[in-house]
Design a protein around this motif. Structure first.
Motif, mmCIF file in Angstrom:
data_model
loop_
_atom_site.group_PDB
_atom_site.id
_atom_site.type_symbol
_atom_site.label_atom_id
_atom_site.label_comp_id
_atom_site.label_asym_id
_atom_site.label_seq_id
_atom_site.Cartn_x
_atom_site.Cartn_y
_atom_site.Cartn_z
ATOM 1 N N ARG A 67 0.864 -1.185 0.000
ATOM 2 C CA ARG A 67 0.000 0.000 0.000
ATOM 3 C C ARG A 67 0.897 1.230 0.000
ATOM 4 N N ASP A 73 0.922 10.872 6.276
ATOM 5 C CA ASP A 73 0.576 9.598 6.903
ATOM 6 C C ASP A 73 1.496 9.322 8.089
ATOM 7 N N ARG A 96 3.139 -0.210 8.825
ATOM 8 C CA ARG A 96 1.702 0.030 8.687
ATOM 9 C C ARG A 96 1.404 1.525 8.685
ATOM 10 N N ASN A 97 0.313 1.853 8.033
ATOM 11 C CA ASN A 97 -0.274 3.174 8.186
ATOM 12 C C ASN A 97 -0.920 3.142 9.563
ATOM 13 N N GLU A 99 -2.863 5.071 11.114
ATOM 14 C CA GLU A 99 -4.262 5.497 11.194
ATOM 15 C C GLU A 99 -5.207 4.398 10.723
ATOM 16 N N THR A 100 -4.884 3.777 9.588
ATOM 17 C CA THR A 100 -5.791 2.777 9.003
ATOM 18 C C THR A 100 -5.469 1.359 9.441
ATOM 19 N N GLY A 101 -4.233 1.129 9.899
ATOM 20 C CA GLY A 101 -3.808 -0.213 10.259
ATOM 21 C C GLY A 101 -3.370 -1.057 9.071
ATOM 22 N N GLU A 102 -3.485 -0.512 7.870
ATOM 23 C CA GLU A 102 -3.114 -1.283 6.672
ATOM 24 C C GLU A 102 -1.605 -1.460 6.577
#
Length: 144
Positions: A67, A73, A96-97, A99-102
């Motif tokens: 991603r 970010d 990981r990001n 904020e999103t956990g991705e």
């Protein structure tokens, strides 16, 4: 050890390329910073490395990008130790990001413990191997 981040930071606009996402050189840099935080947890601290005349050298690094990360970010890296041998170590980082956990990227690295003056690999001290053994990751579970 997997619950504690080995790196936290932000993607700055000047770290982005012409496509608008964080350039690969910055992924490598952030993973490198995570390396040193993980190493310190194993006793491979800056003081130990200076006083013992030892160092660490990466001999293999494999990165998978999943991603993109954009300016602003928040980034979090968690790391786990996969293997410790007499003179080498293998670890895995997940970026990981925050904020999103991705998952944005993963990086598997093999490093070698070395004698800096002789420029040859050197065995880890027993106290380092013992500390590392306590942090070895279970073989399969993913980091959350």
């Amino acid at each position: 050890m997997e619950n504690e981040a080995t790196y936290r930071g932000t993607v700055y606009p000047w770290q982005c390329d012409h496509v608008g996402h964080m350039n690969i050189m910055w992924y490598v840099g952030k993973f490198d910073e995570a390396n040193w935080n993980l190493f310190a947890r194993l006793g491979l601290t800056p003081t130990y490395l200076r006083e013992s005349g030892r160092g660490m050298a990466a001999v293999q690094q494999n990165i998978s990008y999943t991603r993109e990360l954009l300016a602003g970010d928040i980034v979090k890296v968690k790391s786990r130790l996969l293997e410790i041998r007499d003179k080498s170590i293998r670890l895995l980082h997940e970026m990981r990001n925050a904020e999103t956990g991705e998952i944005a990227a993963t990086c598997e690295i093999t490093g070698v413990h070395m004698h800096r003056q002789a420029r040859k690999s050197a065995s880890f001290e027993v106290k380092i191997r013992d500390a590392a053994a306590k942090h070895l990751a279970p073989s399969a579970p993913a980091m959350a």
